[in-house]
Design a protein around this motif. Structure first.
Motif, short mmCIF file in Angstrom:
data_model
loop_
_atom_site.label_atom_id
_atom_site.label_comp_id
_atom_site.label_asym_id
_atom_site.label_seq_id
_atom_site.Cartn_x
_atom_site.Cartn_y
_atom_site.Cartn_z
N GLU A 270 54.54 35.18 40.45
CA GLU A 270 54.70 36.34 40.10
C GLU A 270 53.51 36.89 40.26
OE1 GLU A 270 55.54 38.17 35.44
OE2 GLU A 270 54.36 36.78 35.48
N SER A 271 53.86 37.78 40.56
CA SER A 271 52.80 39.41 41.23
C SER A 271 53.05 40.69 40.66
CB SER A 271 52.08 39.24 42.33
OG SER A 271 53.32 40.00 43.32
N LYS A 272 52.08 41.33 39.98
CA LYS A 272 52.40 43.29 39.52
C LYS A 272 50.95 43.77 38.99
CE LYS A 272 55.65 40.94 35.67
NZ LYS A 272 56.79 41.91 36.60
N ASP A 278 40.14 51.92 32.19
CA ASP A 278 38.17 50.83 32.80
C ASP A 278 38.70 50.41 33.53
OD1 ASP A 278 39.10 48.05 31.57
OD2 ASP A 278 38.82 48.80 29.52
N ASN A 279 37.75 50.12 34.34
CA ASN A 279 37.61 48.95 35.45
C ASN A 279 37.84 47.59 35.24
OD1 ASN A 279 35.14 49.34 34.51
ND2 ASN A 279 33.96 49.63 36.43
N VAL A 280 38.36 46.93 33.69
CA VAL A 280 37.83 45.57 33.86
C VAL A 280 39.06 44.98 33.54
CG1 VAL A 280 37.33 43.70 32.14
CG2 VAL A 280 35.50 45.79 32.71
N CYS A 281 40.04 44.51 34.85
CA CYS A 281 41.38 44.31 34.75
C CYS A 281 41.47 43.58 34.28
CB CYS A 281 41.68 44.15 36.15
SG CYS A 281 42.11 45.37 36.65
N ASN A 282 42.58 42.81 32.85
CA ASN A 282 42.44 41.36 32.21
C ASN A 282 43.78 41.46 31.56
OD1 ASN A 282 41.76 42.65 29.83
ND2 ASN A 282 39.80 42.43 29.77
N ALA A 283 44.24 40.54 30.77
CA ALA A 283 45.44 40.43 30.65
C ALA A 283 45.71 41.52 29.39
CB ALA A 283 45.67 39.17 29.58
N TYR A 306 42.82 53.56 36.60
CA TYR A 306 42.47 52.61 37.80
C TYR A 306 43.55 52.16 38.00
CZ TYR A 306 37.48 53.81 36.21
OH TYR A 306 35.79 53.88 36.17
N LEU A 307 43.47 50.79 38.75
CA LEU A 307 44.50 49.96 39.02
C LEU A 307 44.66 48.63 39.83
CD1 LEU A 307 47.88 49.94 40.71
CD2 LEU A 307 46.84 50.07 43.04
N CYS A 308 45.04 48.21 38.61
CA CYS A 308 44.94 46.80 38.11
C CYS A 308 46.07 45.77 38.86
CB CYS A 308 44.50 46.52 36.82
SG CYS A 308 43.04 46.70 36.33
N VAL A 309 45.76 44.06 39.94
CA VAL A 309 46.24 43.31 40.05
C VAL A 309 46.08 42.09 39.19
CG1 VAL A 309 47.67 44.61 42.20
CG2 VAL A 309 45.16 43.26 41.96
N MET A 310 46.76 41.76 39.31
CA MET A 310 47.88 40.34 38.41
C MET A 310 48.98 39.16 39.36
SD MET A 310 49.80 38.40 35.87
CE MET A 310 51.30 39.24 35.76
N ALA A 315 51.10 26.64 39.17
CA ALA A 315 50.46 25.62 38.25
C ALA A 315 50.61 26.25 36.82
CB ALA A 315 49.42 25.43 39.09
N SER A 316 50.46 27.58 36.77
CA SER A 316 50.14 28.69 36.02
C SER A 316 48.73 29.16 35.70
CB SER A 316 50.78 27.88 34.43
OG SER A 316 52.12 27.49 34.95
N ASN A 317 48.47 29.00 36.63
CA ASN A 317 47.17 29.96 36.47
C ASN A 317 47.37 31.13 37.19
OD1 ASN A 317 45.32 27.62 36.68
ND2 ASN A 317 46.30 26.47 38.34
N ILE A 318 46.58 32.41 36.03
CA ILE A 318 47.02 33.98 36.60
C ILE A 318 45.56 34.40 36.97
CG2 ILE A 318 47.53 35.69 35.48
CD1 ILE A 318 48.76 34.26 33.30
N GLY A 319 45.44 34.83 37.69
CA GLY A 319 44.09 35.82 38.34
C GLY A 319 44.48 37.48 37.99
N TYR A 320 42.94 38.12 37.78
CA TYR A 320 43.31 39.64 38.04
C TYR A 320 42.28 40.07 39.26
CZ TYR A 320 45.54 38.32 32.95
OH TYR A 320 46.96 37.19 32.37
N GLY A 321 42.51 41.02 39.14
CA GLY A 321 41.80 41.85 40.32
C GLY A 321 41.71 43.32 40.15
#
Length: 333
Positions: A270-272, A278-283, A306-310, A315-321
Motif C-alpha cells: 500500500e502506498s498513499k 504541518d510538516n510532521v507526517c504520521n498516522a 504539506y504533502l505527506c506519503v505513507m 511485513a506490516s511495517n509502515i513508513g511516513y515521509g
C-alpha cells in the motif's frame, strides 16, 4: 525291589534313582526388543519351562504381517533361546504373532505349538505440520504445529531453524547459538501432537527456513520436508523509506508533478499520500490517495499545505515521509 520266598523270608534291594519325564515343555515367557518394533533387526528371547535339548532348535515364526518371517537362532543355552529377524518397512501398524514349535526337552518330549505371544509393529512414519508463517513478518516469537501417529504415538518433535540469507554460509540454530554446521540433534519443541517452539532472536532483512520432524514411540521419523511443510520467511522490522525524485515546486504553479520512490526489504502492499497542515507526517494524517512508486502523479488543486506519503510493506511495517510544501494555484485572479 522286594522279594518273599516260601519260607517267608523277605529281601529288599535298590535298583537306582529314576529320572523319567513325559511332560511336554512349555514357554514361560517371550521378550521382544524393540517394542514397538520398527523396520530393522528385531530380537526375540524365549524362556522355556525347563532345560532343553539345545541340539534341536525350535521353529520360531512371526505371522500376521504383510510378510511372514522365520526367526534365525543366535543362541540356545539351558532353557533360553534367542533369535533375530529383519522386519521390513511395509507401512504397517498392527499386532504380530510369534509361533513357537518343535522344541524338545532333555527327555525328548516335544512341546505343543505355542501361538499365544504377540507384539506390536509400527513401520509407519508420523506426520507433522507447521502452522503457516507469512512470507514476510515483523514479529515472530513462537511457532507451532501438529504431529500425529495412529500406531505407537508421537514421542517427540524437533525443530531446525536455518538462516539462509547467505547461501554460501548457512547458519543453524542449535538451541543456544547460531552455528555453520547443522546440529546432529535438533532442538526439541514443547509438546507432541500439538507443539510449540520459542524462536531465537532474528536479524532484520534476513531470510529463514524452518523444518520440523516427529519421532514416534517405535523410532520412526517423519519430517516436514516429506510433508511439504517447510516454512520460509523474511524477517523485516524496517519501515519503508522514500526517495523524492521529483518534489514540490516553490511555486506558485498550476500543477505540481510529484515522483516518489518507495524502498523496502519487503514488497509494498500500500502506498498513499495525504495533505497535512504541518510538516510532521504520521498516522494522524488522512492518507486517502493512492500513488505508485517511481510513477508521476499530479497535484492540481489549490494547495499551500504539506504533502505527506505513507507506505506499508508485506511485513506490516509502515513508513511516513514528507515530500514538501505545496504551492499550487488554479484560482483565476
Amino acid at each position: 525291589v522286594m522279594a518273599k520266598d516260601q519260607a517267608s523270608n523277605i529281601g529288599y534291594g535298590l535298583v537306582g534313582q529314576l529320572n523319567t519325564d513325559n511332560t511336554k515343555p512349555t514357554v514361560d515367557s517371550v521378550n521382544v526388543d524393540p517394542v514397538p518394533a520398527k523396520a530393522g533387526t528385531v530380537t526375540i528371547t524365549i524362556t522355556f519351562s525347563e532345560n532343553m535339548k539345545t541340539s534341536v532348535s525350535p521353529t520360531v515364526e512371526v505371522t500376521g504381517l504383510t510378510s511372514s518371517y522365520t526367526v534365525t537362532q543366535t543362541s540356545y543355552s539351558e532353557n533360553t533361546w534367542t533369535g533375530t529377524f529383519e522386519l521390513k518397512d511395509e507401512d504397517e501398524e498392527t499386532t504380530a504373532t510369534i509361533v513357537i514349535s518343535e522344541a524338545q526337552d532333555l527327555a525328548g518330549n516335544v512341546m505343543n505349538l505355542d501361538s499365544s505371544h504377540t507384539f506390536y509393529v509400527d513401520t509407519v512414519e508420523p506426520t507433522i505440520t507447521i502452522t503457516d508463517i507469512r512470507d514476510y513478518v515483523n514479529s515472530l516469537t513462537q511457532i507451532s504445529g501438529t504431529a500425529s501417529d495412529s500406531g505407537s504415538g508421537v514421542n517427540k518433535v524437533e525443530v531446525l531453524i536455518i538462516d539462509t540469507t547467505d547461501q554460501s554460509n548457512l547458519q543453524y540454530w542449535t538451541g543456544s547459538a547460531w552455528a555453520d554446521i547443522e546440529p546432529t540433534d535438533w532442538p526439541d519443541a514443547t509438546g507432541t501432537t500439538s507443539w510449540t517452539f520459542t524462536m531465537p532472536a532474528l536479524t532484520d532483512a534476513h531470510t529463514y527456513t524452518i523444518k520440523a520432524k516427529a519421532t514416534d514411540n517405535a523410532g520412526n521419523v517423519g519430517t516436514s520436508d516429506e510433508c511439504s511443510e517447510t516454512e520460509t520467511f523474511t524477517y523485516d522490522i524496517s519501515a519503508p523509506t522514500f526517495t523524492i525524485n521529483d518534489g514540490t515546486e516553490t511555486g506558485p504553479v498550476q500543477t505540481d508533478t510529484i515522483n516518489v520512490e518507495v524502498k523496502d526489504n519487503s514488497p509494498i502492499v500500500e502506498s498513499k499520500y495525504a495533505f497535512s497542515n504541518d510538516n510532521v507526517c504520521n498516522a494522524d494524517d488522512n492518507y486517502a490517495y493512492d500513488f505508485e512508486s517511481k510513477v508521476d502523479f499530479t497535484i492540481a488543486d489549490d494547495h499551500t499545505d504539506y504533502l505527506c506519503v505513507m507506505a506499508k510493506d508485506q511485513a506490516s511495517n509502515i513508513g511516513y515521509g514528507l515530500v514538501g510544501q505545496l504551492n499550487t494555484d488554479n484560482t483565476k485572479p
